[in-house]
Design a protein around this motif. Structure first.
Motif, short mmCIF file in Angstrom:
data_model
loop_
_atom_site.label_atom_id
_atom_site.label_comp_id
_atom_site.label_asym_id
_atom_site.label_seq_id
_atom_site.Cartn_x
_atom_site.Cartn_y
_atom_site.Cartn_z
N GLU A 1 -6.78 4.88 59.71
CA GLU A 1 -7.58 3.75 60.21
C GLU A 1 -7.10 3.24 61.56
O GLU A 1 -7.83 2.51 62.24
CB GLU A 1 -7.63 2.61 59.16
CG GLU A 1 -6.31 2.01 58.74
CD GLU A 1 -5.63 2.80 57.61
OE1 GLU A 1 -4.69 2.25 57.03
OE2 GLU A 1 -6.02 3.95 57.33
N GLU A 2 -5.88 3.66 61.96
CA GLU A 2 -5.39 3.21 63.28
C GLU A 2 -5.89 4.09 64.41
O GLU A 2 -5.68 3.78 65.58
CB GLU A 2 -3.84 3.25 63.30
CG GLU A 2 -3.19 2.31 62.32
CD GLU A 2 -1.74 2.70 62.01
OE1 GLU A 2 -1.10 1.97 61.25
OE2 GLU A 2 -1.26 3.75 62.54
N SER A 3 -6.53 5.23 64.07
CA SER A 3 -6.97 6.16 65.11
C SER A 3 -8.49 6.11 65.25
O SER A 3 -9.20 5.81 64.28
CB SER A 3 -6.55 7.59 64.76
OG SER A 3 -5.16 7.67 64.66
N GLU A 4 -8.95 6.47 66.46
CA GLU A 4 -10.40 6.42 66.73
C GLU A 4 -11.18 7.42 65.90
O GLU A 4 -12.26 7.15 65.40
CB GLU A 4 -10.64 6.76 68.21
CG GLU A 4 -10.70 5.53 69.07
CD GLU A 4 -10.84 5.91 70.53
OE1 GLU A 4 -11.42 6.97 70.84
OE2 GLU A 4 -10.34 5.12 71.36
N ASP A 5 -10.63 8.63 65.82
CA ASP A 5 -11.30 9.67 65.03
C ASP A 5 -10.26 10.61 64.44
O ASP A 5 -9.05 10.43 64.66
CB ASP A 5 -12.31 10.45 65.90
CG ASP A 5 -11.68 10.95 67.18
OD1 ASP A 5 -10.45 11.21 67.18
OD2 ASP A 5 -12.38 11.07 68.20
N ASP A 6 -10.72 11.62 63.71
CA ASP A 6 -9.80 12.55 63.03
C ASP A 6 -8.88 13.25 64.02
O ASP A 6 -7.70 13.45 63.74
CB ASP A 6 -10.61 13.63 62.28
CG ASP A 6 -11.23 13.05 61.03
OD1 ASP A 6 -10.97 11.87 60.74
OD2 ASP A 6 -12.01 13.78 60.36
N GLU A 7 -9.47 13.63 65.15
CA GLU A 7 -8.67 14.37 66.14
C GLU A 7 -7.50 13.52 66.66
O GLU A 7 -6.37 13.97 66.75
CB GLU A 7 -9.57 14.79 67.30
CG GLU A 7 -9.04 16.00 68.03
CD GLU A 7 -10.00 16.40 69.15
OE1 GLU A 7 -9.50 16.65 70.25
OE2 GLU A 7 -11.23 16.42 68.92
N ALA A 8 -7.81 12.26 66.95
CA ALA A 8 -6.77 11.35 67.45
C ALA A 8 -5.71 11.13 66.38
O ALA A 8 -4.50 11.08 66.66
CB ALA A 8 -7.39 10.02 67.86
N TYR A 9 -6.15 11.05 65.12
CA TYR A 9 -5.21 10.87 64.01
C TYR A 9 -4.28 12.08 63.90
O TYR A 9 -3.06 11.95 63.80
CB TYR A 9 -5.97 10.63 62.70
CG TYR A 9 -5.09 10.66 61.49
CD1 TYR A 9 -4.06 9.72 61.32
CD2 TYR A 9 -5.26 11.63 60.50
CE1 TYR A 9 -3.23 9.75 60.21
CE2 TYR A 9 -4.43 11.67 59.38
CZ TYR A 9 -3.42 10.72 59.25
OH TYR A 9 -2.58 10.77 58.16
#
Ligand code: COA
Length: 447
Positions: free
Chosen positions: A285-293
């Motif tokens: 939940e802290e990242s914009e999308d899956d890739e950023a996570y």
């Protein structure tokens, strides 16, 4: 009367009698940097079977030494389960060939022992332990023990990338009530999915997508750990003295160890203490999308790998499990079992008291399935482990040249008519002795 205490009572390890030095012999012949083997894959050498050795002789020789050492006769054995992915017969199980060998040297026979063969890539050795465990816990063993034999010749087609991670050897284990080495936990975790990473559709040498297999290994192992935790509660790094993993090559375990550590420190005081140095573990939940996570997870994992805390844990809990594997290569079904043995051997040699301590064992088989269970080390383990002669066997192997490697590979290739003189002399062991009238392989005991 059934007992809750069921596990491994004795272990024997049998390596193929030839050694291929990966840095000195194989890498130069392939025009590769030796560092790929010693540093990247974490391997010094591979074991190979001499011309008179195969999965039956290695398994039978391991079982023979185990039975002699424990003073057992065939009447003490109620099951012989063989785990292999190198079987040469689609109907008659390897356990019957091994029982036939053993009957040549014991007065009694195994006519009342249930024999079988387990297949699920490298995890079938652990599945056979499971079968033996369940048989005893169900009270069907009549006081007898089970022989579980994991035996493989892990050969790849010449020129295949897998050629770097070959090996050959067998592990025989006696599974019994009130065992002398480890008790198995009733809790287990499974991570299983239909995957195409390594297979042998009616062919001797595998079709393997090694890079994909590494990803599948990690994904299924993570699933298995989560499943294990759902029945046994959260795991913590301090819970386990050693964590033996399936070891196709030590470099794979390096990756599994790091991901495993990241998982088991999550939400613990260790994550908090490390946060000052490398921050907290990322949350989706802290990242914009899956890739950023995923990028954030990669960054955290890379930083974790460099911390003193992780390095110390790895050197104490994981590194000792690799002590045999780096000298023998991949033994498929036996690999996780030599990892356990290596850890126990290390503990004995370094005066580590393991009585009552826990191991977490992570098995994997391509195709694909991972299994995780705990084991409790029981008093008596040191005396049992002291009986292993694997160091001596490793040291006494015949060091083959690249030309000899090619010949030996051809001899063991079912599609080649190759013949070669043995490079070692058999002594006090079962050997392959030619073919019978129905195409069966025949064996004899050489004094
Ligand atoms: N110094 C240090 N490290 C080196 C190096 C050098 N000179 N040269 C290469 N390496 C590293 C690579 O970076 C790589 O490490 P990484 O995975 O951490 O990046 C490792 O050594 C292996 O090199 P790579 O080029 O990837 O080897 P490869 O293309 O020959 O493939 C396997 C390696 C393991 C994928 C291949 O041998 C294989 O498929 N084996 C079979 C695996 C199997 O059977 N799986 C099924 C059962 S689980």
């Amino acid at each position: 009367m059934t007992t809750d205490s069921v596990g491994i009572d004795a272990i024997e390890i049998r390596t193929g009698k030839l050694e291929l030095d990966l840095a000195e012999t194989f890498a130069p012949a392939k025009d590769e940097d030796p560092g790929k083997y010693t540093k990247g894959l974490g391997l010094r050498s591979s074991s190979f079977p001499d011309v008179y050795e195969d999965i039956v002789t290695m398994g039978a020789n391991a079982a023979h030494r185990l039975m002699e050492r424990k003073g057992l006769t065939p009447a003490d054995i109620g099951r012989i389960d063989v785990a292999t992915e190198s079987a040469f017969d689609n109907s008659k199980p390897v356990s019957t060939y091994i029982a036939g060998c053993l009957e040549q040297v014991f007065d009694e026979d195994f006519h009342h022992a249930n024999k079988g063969e387990r297949k699920f890539a490298c995890i079938s050795g652990t599945q056979s332990l499971d079968d033996a465990y369940n048989w005893i816990r169900a009270g069907r063993n009549r006081g007898r023990a089970a022989l579980v034999i994991a035996t493989d010749t892990a050969l790849y087609a010449r020129g295949d990338a897998g050629e770097a991670t070959q090996g050959a050897g067998a592990v025989a284990m006696l599974i019994a009530e009130d065992p002398s080495i480890v008790e198995l936990s009733p809790e287990q975790g499974i991570g299983s999915a239909d995957e195409t990473d390594f297979l042998k559709p009616n062919q001797q040498f595998p079709s393997v997508d090694g890079k994909r297999s590494m990803k599948v290994y990690l994904a299924r192992m993570r699933e298995a750990v989560e499943d294990f935790e759902s029945v046994s509660g959260d795991t913590h790094p301090d819970d386990f003295e050693f964590i033996p993993f399936h070891t196709p090559f030590p470099g794979m375990v390096r990756k599994a160890g790091l991901l495993g550590y990241r998982h088991i420190i999550r939400g613990t005081e260790i994550e908090e203490e490390l946060a000052e140095e490398i921050g907290h573990q990322p949350h989706p939940e802290e990242s914009e999308d899956d890739e950023a996570y995923l990028d954030a997870v990669r960054e955290y994992t890379d930083a974790l790998k460099e911390t003193d805390r992780y390095r110390e844990w790895y050197s104490q809990v994981i590194e000792p499990t690799l002590g045999i594997s780096r000298h023998v290569g991949n033994w498929y079904t036996g690999s996780v079992h030599i990892a356990r043995a290596a850890a126990l051997k290390y503990a004995r040699e370094n005066g580590i008291d393991l009585d009552g301590k826990q191991l977490l064992v992570g098995s994997y088989g391509s195709g694909a399935q991972a299994e995780v269970h705990a084991e409790t080390v029981v008093p008596g383990w040191e005396a049992e482990i002291a009986q292993l002669n694997i160091d001596e066997q490793i040291m006494n192997r015949y060091d083959i040249s690249y030309e000899e490697y090619e010949q030996i590979h051809d001899v063991h290739n079912h599609d080649e008519e190759a013949d070669a003189e043995p490079l070692t002399a058999p002594e006090g062991e079962f050997v392959f002795d030619g073919w019978g009238r129905m195409g069966e392989r025949k064996y004899t005991f050489v004094e």
